[in-house]
Design a protein around this motif. Structure first.
Motif, mmCIF file in Angstrom:
data_model
loop_
_atom_site.group_PDB
_atom_site.id
_atom_site.type_symbol
_atom_site.label_atom_id
_atom_site.label_comp_id
_atom_site.label_asym_id
_atom_site.label_seq_id
_atom_site.Cartn_x
_atom_site.Cartn_y
_atom_site.Cartn_z
ATOM 1 N N ILE A 39 -6.104 10.468 -2.350
ATOM 2 C CA ILE A 39 -5.132 8.941 -1.625
ATOM 3 C C ILE A 39 -6.156 8.336 -0.893
ATOM 4 O O ILE A 39 -5.188 6.685 -0.618
ATOM 5 C CB ILE A 39 -4.735 9.809 -0.284
ATOM 6 C CG1 ILE A 39 -3.715 11.582 -0.277
ATOM 7 C CG2 ILE A 39 -3.916 9.311 0.751
ATOM 8 C CD1 ILE A 39 -3.190 12.401 0.240
ATOM 9 N N GLY A 40 -6.906 7.710 -0.403
ATOM 10 C CA GLY A 40 -7.320 6.406 0.125
ATOM 11 C C GLY A 40 -7.502 5.715 -0.833
ATOM 12 O O GLY A 40 -7.382 4.570 -0.578
ATOM 13 N N PHE A 41 -8.080 5.707 -2.116
ATOM 14 C CA PHE A 41 -7.574 4.917 -3.399
ATOM 15 C C PHE A 41 -7.134 4.586 -3.589
ATOM 16 O O PHE A 41 -6.507 3.351 -4.445
ATOM 17 C CB PHE A 41 -8.736 5.516 -4.415
ATOM 18 C CG PHE A 41 -10.375 5.466 -4.026
ATOM 19 C CD1 PHE A 41 -10.436 4.286 -3.753
ATOM 20 C CD2 PHE A 41 -10.715 6.827 -4.650
ATOM 21 C CE1 PHE A 41 -12.622 4.410 -3.568
ATOM 22 C CE2 PHE A 41 -12.319 6.276 -4.185
ATOM 23 C CZ PHE A 41 -13.180 5.323 -4.307
ATOM 24 N N VAL A 42 -5.900 5.130 -3.899
ATOM 25 C CA VAL A 42 -3.799 4.869 -3.688
ATOM 26 C C VAL A 42 -3.569 3.990 -3.223
ATOM 27 O O VAL A 42 -3.216 2.402 -3.320
ATOM 28 C CB VAL A 42 -3.169 5.954 -3.980
ATOM 29 C CG1 VAL A 42 -1.900 5.319 -4.098
ATOM 30 C CG2 VAL A 42 -4.003 6.842 -5.271
ATOM 31 N N LEU A 43 -3.585 4.665 -1.586
ATOM 32 C CA LEU A 43 -3.446 3.518 -0.624
ATOM 33 C C LEU A 43 -4.154 2.066 -0.557
ATOM 34 O O LEU A 43 -3.293 1.316 -0.555
ATOM 35 C CB LEU A 43 -3.857 3.760 0.817
ATOM 36 C CG LEU A 43 -3.069 5.241 0.917
ATOM 37 C CD1 LEU A 43 -3.075 5.580 2.116
ATOM 38 C CD2 LEU A 43 -1.284 4.948 1.136
ATOM 39 N N ASP A 44 -5.368 1.683 -1.295
ATOM 40 C CA ASP A 44 -5.871 1.107 -1.157
ATOM 41 C C ASP A 44 -6.236 -0.083 -2.792
ATOM 42 O O ASP A 44 -5.367 -1.600 -2.511
ATOM 43 C CB ASP A 44 -7.665 0.981 -1.358
ATOM 44 C CG ASP A 44 -8.140 -0.191 -1.215
ATOM 45 O OD1 ASP A 44 -7.995 -0.720 -0.199
ATOM 46 O OD2 ASP A 44 -9.099 -0.781 -2.071
ATOM 47 N N ARG A 45 -5.340 0.597 -3.400
ATOM 48 C CA ARG A 45 -4.808 0.177 -4.581
ATOM 49 C C ARG A 45 -3.010 -0.226 -4.267
ATOM 50 O O ARG A 45 -3.201 -1.890 -4.888
ATOM 51 C CB ARG A 45 -4.663 1.126 -5.770
ATOM 52 C CG ARG A 45 -4.226 0.460 -7.138
ATOM 53 C CD ARG A 45 -5.263 -0.579 -7.412
ATOM 54 N NE ARG A 45 -4.586 -0.254 -8.620
ATOM 55 C CZ ARG A 45 -4.992 -1.446 -10.106
ATOM 56 N NH1 ARG A 45 -6.286 -2.112 -9.551
ATOM 57 N NH2 ARG A 45 -5.253 -1.724 -10.413
ATOM 58 N N LEU A 46 -2.379 0.326 -3.479
ATOM 59 C CA LEU A 46 -1.374 -0.364 -3.448
ATOM 60 C C LEU A 46 -0.978 -1.264 -1.537
ATOM 61 O O LEU A 46 -0.223 -2.407 -2.221
ATOM 62 C CB LEU A 46 -0.362 1.245 -2.958
ATOM 63 C CG LEU A 46 0.256 1.979 -4.246
ATOM 64 C CD1 LEU A 46 0.753 3.484 -3.876
ATOM 65 C CD2 LEU A 46 0.458 1.618 -5.084
#
Length: 156
Positions: free
Chosen positions: A26-33
Protein backbone atom coordinates in the motif's frame (compact mmCIF):
# COMPACT_ATOMS: atom_id res chain seq x y z
CA UNK A 1 9.27 -23.18 30.04
CA UNK A 2 5.82 -24.68 30.39
CA UNK A 3 3.88 -26.66 27.79
CA UNK A 4 0.53 -28.21 26.84
CA UNK A 5 -0.96 -29.98 23.88
CA UNK A 6 -4.26 -29.05 22.21
CA UNK A 7 -5.43 -27.41 19.01
CA UNK A 8 -6.52 -23.95 20.22
CA UNK A 9 -4.74 -20.99 18.63
CA UNK A 10 -4.58 -17.26 19.31
CA UNK A 11 -7.14 -16.44 16.60
CA UNK A 12 -5.27 -13.42 15.26
CA UNK A 13 -6.93 -11.32 12.54
CA UNK A 14 -4.32 -12.28 9.91
CA UNK A 15 -0.84 -13.73 9.67
CA UNK A 16 1.50 -10.88 10.76
CA UNK A 17 3.94 -11.16 7.82
CA UNK A 18 0.98 -10.66 5.48
CA UNK A 19 -0.06 -7.51 7.38
CA UNK A 20 3.45 -6.08 7.05
CA UNK A 21 3.61 -7.02 3.37
CA UNK A 22 0.20 -5.45 2.72
CA UNK A 23 1.27 -2.20 4.42
CA UNK A 24 4.47 -2.14 2.33
CA UNK A 25 2.56 -2.69 -0.89
CA UNK A 26 0.00 0.00 0.00
CA UNK A 27 2.87 2.37 0.84
CA UNK A 28 4.54 1.78 -2.51
CA UNK A 29 1.25 2.20 -4.39
CA UNK A 30 0.46 5.45 -2.53
CA UNK A 31 3.97 6.72 -3.26
CA UNK A 32 3.44 5.98 -6.94
CA UNK A 33 0.01 7.67 -7.00
CA UNK A 34 0.72 10.62 -4.71
CA UNK A 35 4.43 11.17 -4.31
CA UNK A 36 5.31 13.38 -1.35
CA UNK A 37 8.78 14.83 -1.00
CA UNK A 38 10.79 12.97 1.60
CA UNK A 39 14.55 13.02 1.73
CA UNK A 40 16.87 11.55 4.32
CA UNK A 41 20.62 12.06 4.22
CA UNK A 42 22.24 8.63 4.30
CA UNK A 43 18.88 6.92 3.74
CA UNK A 44 20.46 3.66 2.60
CA UNK A 45 22.79 3.54 5.60
CA UNK A 46 20.09 4.36 8.15
CA UNK A 47 17.55 2.09 6.48
CA UNK A 48 20.12 -0.67 6.15
CA UNK A 49 21.04 -0.47 9.84
CA UNK A 50 17.38 -0.59 10.87
CA UNK A 51 16.82 -3.61 8.62
CA UNK A 52 19.94 -5.34 9.95
CA UNK A 53 18.96 -4.84 13.59
CA UNK A 54 15.43 -5.94 12.76
CA UNK A 55 16.68 -9.04 10.98
CA UNK A 56 18.86 -9.99 13.97
CA UNK A 57 15.90 -9.64 16.38
CA UNK A 58 13.62 -11.53 13.99
CA UNK A 59 16.08 -14.42 13.58
CA UNK A 60 16.81 -14.56 17.32
CA UNK A 61 13.08 -14.88 18.03
CA UNK A 62 12.60 -17.55 15.36
CA UNK A 63 15.65 -19.43 16.68
CA UNK A 64 14.25 -19.43 20.24
CA UNK A 65 10.97 -20.89 19.02
CA UNK A 66 12.81 -23.47 16.94
CA UNK A 67 15.03 -24.53 19.85
CA UNK A 68 11.94 -24.87 22.04
CA UNK A 69 10.22 -26.96 19.34
CA UNK A 70 7.19 -24.67 19.24
CA UNK A 71 5.73 -23.35 15.98
CA UNK A 72 6.18 -19.74 14.91
CA UNK A 73 3.02 -19.38 12.77
CA UNK A 74 0.12 -17.87 14.69
CA UNK A 75 -2.32 -20.36 13.17
CA UNK A 76 -0.70 -23.27 15.00
CA UNK A 77 -0.99 -24.05 18.73
CA UNK A 78 1.87 -22.91 20.95
CA UNK A 79 3.53 -25.90 22.61
CA UNK A 80 5.92 -24.08 24.94
CA UNK A 81 6.08 -20.68 26.62
CA UNK A 82 9.45 -19.32 25.47
CA UNK A 83 10.98 -17.01 28.09
CA UNK A 84 14.72 -17.31 27.55
CA UNK A 85 17.22 -15.70 25.19
CA UNK A 86 15.88 -12.65 23.37
CA UNK A 87 12.44 -13.42 24.85
CA UNK A 88 13.90 -12.54 28.26
CA UNK A 89 14.37 -8.98 26.97
CA UNK A 90 11.22 -8.46 24.88
CA UNK A 91 8.07 -10.55 24.61
CA UNK A 92 7.75 -9.77 20.89
CA UNK A 93 11.20 -9.89 19.25
CA UNK A 94 9.82 -11.22 15.97
CA UNK A 95 7.29 -8.38 15.59
CA UNK A 96 9.80 -5.82 16.83
CA UNK A 97 12.20 -7.10 14.17
CA UNK A 98 9.48 -6.89 11.53
CA UNK A 99 8.77 -3.26 12.49
CA UNK A 100 12.45 -2.35 12.24
CA UNK A 101 12.75 -4.06 8.85
CA UNK A 102 9.56 -2.35 7.69
CA UNK A 103 10.73 1.07 8.87
CA UNK A 104 14.17 0.47 7.40
CA UNK A 105 12.61 -0.24 4.02
CA UNK A 106 10.59 2.98 4.30
CA UNK A 107 13.68 5.04 5.14
CA UNK A 108 15.91 3.37 2.51
CA UNK A 109 13.22 3.86 -0.17
CA UNK A 110 12.61 7.41 1.12
CA UNK A 111 8.92 6.57 1.05
CA UNK A 112 6.92 8.72 3.48
CA UNK A 113 3.79 6.63 2.95
CA UNK A 114 5.42 3.50 4.35
CA UNK A 115 6.42 5.48 7.43
CA UNK A 116 2.97 7.07 7.78
CA UNK A 117 1.40 3.61 7.59
CA UNK A 118 3.53 2.48 10.54
CA UNK A 119 0.98 3.88 13.01
CA UNK A 120 -2.09 2.08 11.64
CA UNK A 121 0.03 -1.06 11.19
CA UNK A 122 1.21 -0.82 14.81
CA UNK A 123 -2.38 -0.45 16.03
CA UNK A 124 -3.45 -3.41 13.91
CA UNK A 125 -0.58 -5.59 15.17
CA UNK A 126 -1.06 -4.50 18.79
CA UNK A 127 -4.81 -5.13 18.98
CA UNK A 128 -5.46 -7.63 16.19
CA UNK A 129 -2.47 -9.85 16.84
CA UNK A 130 -0.57 -9.22 20.09
CA UNK A 131 -3.63 -8.71 22.33
CA UNK A 132 -5.15 -11.95 21.03
CA UNK A 133 -1.88 -13.80 21.47
CA UNK A 134 -1.51 -12.49 25.03
CA UNK A 135 -5.04 -13.60 25.96
CA UNK A 136 -4.38 -17.01 24.40
CA UNK A 137 -1.06 -17.44 26.22
CA UNK A 138 -2.67 -16.47 29.52
CA UNK A 139 -5.42 -19.07 29.00
CA UNK A 140 -2.90 -21.67 27.93
CA UNK A 141 -0.08 -21.12 30.45
CA UNK A 142 -1.85 -19.30 33.31
CA UNK A 143 0.44 -18.16 36.13
CA UNK A 144 3.61 -18.96 34.17
CA UNK A 145 2.57 -16.45 31.49
CA UNK A 146 1.35 -13.88 34.02
CA UNK A 147 4.74 -14.07 35.80
CA UNK A 148 6.56 -13.71 32.47
CA UNK A 149 4.38 -10.76 31.47
CA UNK A 150 5.20 -9.05 34.79
CA UNK A 151 8.96 -9.43 34.31
CA UNK A 152 9.45 -8.80 30.56
CA UNK A 153 8.21 -5.79 28.61
CA UNK A 154 5.96 -6.23 25.58
CA UNK A 155 8.25 -4.34 23.20
CA UNK A 156 11.36 -2.78 24.77
Amino acid sequence: MAGQTDTETAGVIARPPLLFLAALLIGFVLDRLLRLPFSVAGAWIIGGLLMLIGFVLFIAGIRNFSLAATPVPTNEPTRVLVTIGIHGWTRNPIYLGMFLIYGGIGVAAQNIWILVLTLPLAILIRYGVVAREEAYLERRFGDAYRDYRQSVRRWL
